[in-house]
Motif scaffolding. Structure first.
Motif, PDB file in Angstrom:
ATOM      1  N   PHE A 306       0.814  -1.182   0.158  1.00  6.52           N
ATOM      2  CA  PHE A 306      -0.032  -0.086   0.104  1.00  6.52           C
ATOM      3  C   PHE A 306       0.652   1.202   0.031  1.00  6.52           C
ATOM      4  CE2 PHE A 306      -2.279   3.449   2.521  1.00  6.52           C
ATOM      5  CZ  PHE A 306      -3.414   3.489   1.852  1.00  6.52           C
ATOM      6  N   ASN A 307       2.036   1.363   0.791  1.00  5.70           N
ATOM      7  CA  ASN A 307       2.639   2.482   1.014  1.00  5.70           C
ATOM      8  C   ASN A 307       3.552   2.710  -0.162  1.00  5.70           C
ATOM      9  OD1 ASN A 307       1.680   3.009   3.388  1.00  5.70           O
ATOM     10  ND2 ASN A 307       3.172   2.054   4.771  1.00  5.70           N
ATOM     11  N   SER A 308       4.042   1.424  -0.695  1.00  2.00           N
ATOM     12  CA  SER A 308       4.918   1.619  -2.013  1.00  2.00           C
ATOM     13  C   SER A 308       4.108   2.604  -2.963  1.00  2.00           C
ATOM     14  CB  SER A 308       5.434   0.327  -2.358  1.00  2.00           C
ATOM     15  OG  SER A 308       4.260  -0.463  -2.864  1.00  2.00           O
ATOM     16  N   LEU A 309       2.980   2.076  -3.459  1.00  2.00           N
ATOM     17  CA  LEU A 309       1.779   2.756  -4.389  1.00  2.00           C
ATOM     18  C   LEU A 309       1.672   4.272  -3.889  1.00  2.00           C
ATOM     19  CD1 LEU A 309       1.085   2.687  -7.290  1.00  2.00           C
ATOM     20  CD2 LEU A 309      -1.091   1.591  -6.407  1.00  2.00           C
ATOM     21  N   ASN A 310       1.278   4.086  -2.744  1.00  2.00           N
ATOM     22  CA  ASN A 310       1.171   5.696  -2.333  1.00  2.00           C
ATOM     23  C   ASN A 310       2.017   6.426  -2.378  1.00  2.00           C
ATOM     24  OD1 ASN A 310      -1.682   6.244  -1.092  1.00  2.00           O
ATOM     25  ND2 ASN A 310      -0.896   6.037   0.939  1.00  2.00           N
ATOM     26  N   ASN A 311       3.508   6.182  -2.134  1.00  2.00           N
ATOM     27  CA  ASN A 311       4.538   6.811  -2.182  1.00  2.00           C
ATOM     28  C   ASN A 311       4.895   7.363  -3.657  1.00  2.00           C
ATOM     29  OD1 ASN A 311       4.991   7.065   0.596  1.00  2.00           O
ATOM     30  ND2 ASN A 311       6.381   5.322   0.551  1.00  2.00           N
TER      31      ASN A 311
END
Length: 392
Positions: A306-311
């Motif tokens: 989730f955070n990888s795509l969010n970032n």
């Protein structure tokens, strides 16, 4: 058909060659006919100007990292699938998910904060769909046409849309499946492969129906989908805010030219309400684009997806930028409110002065003679009449 760049180059060529003439055979000795004088060019140019260009697809910050996915795209392997689309469509500000359950295809169910449609077939394409409460749906293996048809056939009939968008917002990505690779985001390409099992048995329901894609990557697809849905919902908010700021762009010019804001009190209060609604949608809703959902606290692997795509989608920077724009708009409106308050105060002062003047005039008319007598005394003729009456 001439492109815009070719038109600019032809026009520049015409301007230069209209005046330059050189002596040699390899120089500009022969003045050429300007290509814009060609009737075919004029006809094509008119068609180019009159034809309204289509709305460009939304481009995400992931396009900057597209080079990182070139090794995957240019070196296919026997275990790797073809590149397939992920298409995200936002049609409303919110969805009421319980209203969808009785009208969506059979086999669909609630998966954490989304409604999961394991299979949706439209023509030759078949894929799965995640529907989120923030007004977006994420389609795996389906394109724009299929997503719009699903929204028209299913969502529009359920009355689940709250505050439908005037113009839908879209975002697209791509993915491949490869069982020997690790699930990750590489550049602008999602690779679905080996995914560790969830930490908690409650993370994935036990009564799942078979989907188009492997079940062991379902939660990974859910995590990537939730990040994509947030980005598309934020894009819709960005578009609405830009339109709002455009509607307010003429106020400084109005102050410069006329010294007046150009908006009445009621209109300004309405604009302020719209601004507060933007800030509420960005920071105060249940899903506020900044916090990590509670589900990922117990699932560090899914949280990493989730955070990888969010970032990669620069969610925090975009959220901060929107907050800065809202703050600027609020400051402008604060100045306008102060101007309206000062104008109202000035009018009240003028009204009070006018009332005092009217009261003074009335007092002078009513009590003027008596005040005159008190200051200057009575006239001599009146005094003689009073003396004669006293003597008699």
């Amino acid at each position: 058909m001439y492109s815009a760049s070719s038109i600019r180059s032809q026009l520049s060529f015409c301007r230069v060659h209209r005046f330059l003439r050189g002596p040699g055979p390899n120089s500009f000795g022969v003045l050429r006919r300007c290509p814009t004088h060609n009737p075919i060019f004029r006809r094509n140019f008119a068609q180019t100007v009159e034809t309204k260009p289509p709305k460009p697809k939304a481009s995400t910050p992931l396009r900057r990292a597209a080079a990182a996915s070139l090794p995957i795209r240019s070196n296919p392997t026997p275990t790797r699938s073809d590149i397939q689309p992920i298409f995200t469509l936002a049609t409303a500000e919110r969805y009421i998910l319980p209203r969808l359950l009785g009208n969506i295809p059979s086999g669909s169910q609630i998966l954490h904060e989304a409604v999961w449609v394991p299979k949706w077939k439209d023509g030759d394409k078949e894929g799965e769909i995640f529907i989120f409460a923030n007004g977006t749906l994420v389609c795996w293996g389906l394109g724009e046409k299929e997503a719009e048809q699903f929204a028209a056939r299913v969502l529009s009939k359920t009355r689940a849309e709250l505050s439908p968008l005037v113009e839908t917002e879209t975002e697209d990505l791509e993915f491949v499946t490869d069982p020997i690779e690790k699930t990750r985001l590489q550049g602008d390409l999602i690779i679905l492969g080996q995914t560790p099992p969830p930490e908690s048995e409650e993370s994935i329901p036990s009564n799942l129906l078979p989907s188009v894609f492997p079940q062991d990557t379902l939660l990974a697809r859910y995590a990537f989908s939730q990040a994509l849905s947030r980005s598309t919902a934020l894009s819709a908010l960005e578009t609405s805010l830009d339109q709002y700021l455009y509607s307010m762009a003429g106020l400084p010019d109005s102050l410069i030219q006329t010294g007046k804001p150009g908006l009445g009190r009621v209109a300004l209060v309405k604009k302020l309400g719209e601004l507060l609604k933007f800030r509420q949608g960005l920071n105060l809703n249940r899903e506020n684009f900044s916090d990590t959902p509670d589900f990922y606290w117990a699932e560090p692997v899914l949280e990493n997806y989730f955070n990888s795509l969010n970032n990669a989608l620069e969610m925090r920077a975009r959220t901060r930028s929107i907050n800065d724009k809202i703050t600027y708009a609020a400051e402008v409106q604060s100045v306008l409110r102060q101007l309206l308050t000062e104008t109202s105060g000035h009018r009240m002062e003028l009204i009070i002065i006018a009332l005092i003047a009217v009261e003074v005039v009335i007092c002078l008319i009513r009590d003027g003679p008596e005040l005159w007598e008190m200051v200057f005394g009575k006239p001599e003729s009146e005094e003689k009449v009073i003396l004669e009456k006293d003597l008699s």
